[in-house]
Design a protein around this motif. Sequence first.
Motif, PDB file in Angstrom:
ATOM      1  N   ASN A   1       0.863  -1.180   0.000  1.00 39.99           N
ATOM      2  CA  ASN A   1       0.000   0.000   0.000  1.00 39.99           C
ATOM      3  C   ASN A   1       0.901   1.232   0.000  1.00 39.99           C
ATOM      4  OD1 ASN A   1      -1.735   2.187   0.743  1.00 39.99           O
ATOM      5  ND2 ASN A   1      -3.206   0.695   1.509  1.00 39.99           N
ATOM      6  N   TRP A   2       1.216   1.688  -1.189  1.00 38.64           N
ATOM      7  CA  TRP A   2       2.208   2.759  -1.330  1.00 38.64           C
ATOM      8  C   TRP A   2       1.691   4.087  -0.798  1.00 38.64           C
ATOM      9  CZ3 TRP A   2       5.559  -0.570  -1.511  1.00 38.64           C
ATOM     10  CH2 TRP A   2       5.593  -1.610  -2.418  1.00 38.64           C
ATOM     11  N   GLN A   3       0.373   4.269  -0.840  1.00 36.70           N
ATOM     12  CA  GLN A   3      -0.172   5.515  -0.305  1.00 36.70           C
ATOM     13  C   GLN A   3       0.071   5.618   1.197  1.00 36.70           C
ATOM     14  OE1 GLN A   3      -4.408   6.546   0.798  1.00 36.70           O
ATOM     15  NE2 GLN A   3      -4.379   7.432  -1.252  1.00 36.70           N
ATOM     16  N   PHE A   4      -0.260   4.580   1.958  1.00 30.56           N
ATOM     17  CA  PHE A   4      -0.062   4.607   3.404  1.00 30.56           C
ATOM     18  C   PHE A   4       1.411   4.711   3.745  1.00 30.56           C
ATOM     19  CE2 PHE A   4      -4.178   2.149   4.673  1.00 30.56           C
ATOM     20  CZ  PHE A   4      -4.930   3.171   4.133  1.00 30.56           C
TER      21      PHE A   4
ATOM     22  N   LEU B   1      11.571   9.373   0.117  1.00 29.91           N
ATOM     23  CA  LEU B   1      10.813   8.130  -0.006  1.00 29.91           C
ATOM     24  C   LEU B   1       9.310   8.415  -0.003  1.00 29.91           C
ATOM     25  CD1 LEU B   1      12.808   5.652   2.264  1.00 29.91           C
ATOM     26  CD2 LEU B   1      12.675   5.695  -0.237  1.00 29.91           C
ATOM     27  N   ALA B   2       8.904   9.451   0.722  1.00 31.85           N
ATOM     28  CA  ALA B   2       7.498   9.854   0.686  1.00 31.85           C
ATOM     29  C   ALA B   2       7.091  10.203  -0.746  1.00 31.85           C
ATOM     30  CB  ALA B   2       7.268  11.052   1.606  1.00 31.85           C
ATOM     31  N   ASP B   3       7.943  10.960  -1.405  1.00 34.86           N
ATOM     32  CA  ASP B   3       7.707  11.350  -2.797  1.00 34.86           C
ATOM     33  C   ASP B   3       7.629  10.106  -3.680  1.00 34.86           C
ATOM     34  OD1 ASP B   3       7.691  12.583  -5.318  1.00 34.86           O
ATOM     35  OD2 ASP B   3       8.914  14.237  -4.587  1.00 34.86           O
ATOM     36  N   LYS B   4       8.586   9.227  -3.537  1.00 37.52           N
ATOM     37  CA  LYS B   4       8.656   8.011  -4.351  1.00 37.52           C
ATOM     38  C   LYS B   4       7.401   7.161  -4.198  1.00 37.52           C
ATOM     39  CE  LYS B   4      11.054   3.571  -4.539  1.00 37.52           C
ATOM     40  NZ  LYS B   4      12.189   2.749  -3.996  1.00 37.52           N
ATOM     41  N   TYR B   5       7.011   6.893  -2.962  1.00 39.69           N
ATOM     42  CA  TYR B   5       5.888   5.988  -2.729  1.00 39.69           C
ATOM     43  C   TYR B   5       4.549   6.609  -3.106  1.00 39.69           C
ATOM     44  CZ  TYR B   5       9.071   2.814  -0.321  1.00 39.69           C
ATOM     45  OH  TYR B   5      10.089   1.944  -0.033  1.00 39.69           O
TER      46      TYR B   5
ATOM     47  N   MET C   1       4.188   6.360  -6.776  1.00 40.69           N
ATOM     48  CA  MET C   1       3.842   4.975  -7.085  1.00 40.69           C
ATOM     49  C   MET C   1       2.364   4.708  -6.802  1.00 40.69           C
ATOM     50  SD  MET C   1       7.227   3.011  -5.560  1.00 40.69           S
ATOM     51  CE  MET C   1       6.487   1.371  -5.658  1.00 40.69           C
ATOM     52  N   ALA C   2       1.862   5.263  -5.688  1.00 42.95           N
ATOM     53  CA  ALA C   2       0.455   5.075  -5.330  1.00 42.95           C
ATOM     54  C   ALA C   2      -0.463   5.709  -6.373  1.00 42.95           C
ATOM     55  CB  ALA C   2       0.183   5.683  -3.955  1.00 42.95           C
ATOM     56  N   HIS C   3      -0.067   6.875  -6.885  1.00 44.93           N
ATOM     57  CA  HIS C   3      -0.877   7.560  -7.896  1.00 44.93           C
ATOM     58  C   HIS C   3      -0.931   6.750  -9.187  1.00 44.93           C
ATOM     59  CE1 HIS C   3      -2.929  10.650 -10.010  1.00 44.93           C
ATOM     60  NE2 HIS C   3      -1.893  11.040 -10.728  1.00 44.93           N
ATOM     61  N   LYS C   4       0.173   6.127  -9.542  1.00 44.49           N
ATOM     62  CA  LYS C   4       0.195   5.268 -10.735  1.00 44.49           C
ATOM     63  C   LYS C   4      -0.640   4.009 -10.495  1.00 44.49           C
ATOM     64  CE  LYS C   4       4.718   6.778 -12.463  1.00 44.49           C
ATOM     65  NZ  LYS C   4       6.130   6.367 -12.726  1.00 44.49           N
ATOM     66  N   GLN C   5      -0.612   3.524  -9.260  1.00 34.56           N
ATOM     67  CA  GLN C   5      -1.353   2.318  -8.896  1.00 34.56           C
ATOM     68  C   GLN C   5      -2.860   2.555  -8.941  1.00 34.56           C
ATOM     69  OE1 GLN C   5      -1.155   1.063  -4.679  1.00 34.56           O
ATOM     70  NE2 GLN C   5      -0.394  -0.916  -5.419  1.00 34.56           N
TER      71      GLN C   5
END
Length: 248
Positions: A149-152, A174-178, A181-185
């Motif tokens: 769960n990349w957003q959390f 890492l906040a930016d990275k994840y 990723m969550a937005h793409k997910q």
Amino acid sequence: MFRILGVVLLLACFALANQDFETGNYWFKNRAKNSKNDHADSLVVEKMINAYKRALKDSSVQEKAAEQLLYAYYFKGCYAVFNHEVRLKLFAESKKFGEDMHAKYPKNKTIMSLYAQNLSLWAREYGAWQAVKEGAAKKVRDLSTAAENWQFLGRAHQLLPYVPFLLSWPDKDLADKYLVMAHKQDPADINTMLFIAELRLDQKRYQEALDLIDAALKRGVRNDFVVEDKRTRWKLKDLKKKVKEEMQ
């Protein structure tokens, strides 16, 4: 005859439990009924929660009922309860329930994610620093990582401060990275767009923040997340004002 009667009663109990699950799902789909802006009707929420609790007795639907009940706890605490003491009690209950269901269904990523979400909400009500000392932040990180769960996970890195020896893992990069990723997910989730826009504001990347906010607002309110999206849209509009003030 008594044996046949026993089987009939058992099947009737199963049918009732399954009916309870369907009832819970009905109120889940209609959780915005009688809501006022981003405030849900507590009576509707209680009907949803009580139906899922009854459905837990049926092993054939228990796992799915547990998923739904965890979301129902989150929904109640965020959109139908506004008293600190009541929220603390509710999220303590949901934290314990999430822990139990995660132990019973350790591979269920939805349960992991919702357990992490309710745990973080409990920590906010309980007292952030005390919760961190008791390991809540690390648990949220580990559950979110396991659930992918990349957003959390991104949100944990975004909100938690770096504190040597106590909380040394939060990282804004890492906040930016994840979060990206969550937005793409899940591109439809405007919450992720809000969180990224908040990061862009902190990074002084104001135009990117505005573009994200405007894109999120253009999506409107999703039919299956009416109350939730109304709250998020209010936050997006408030954030837009802050970004424009910084640009002046």
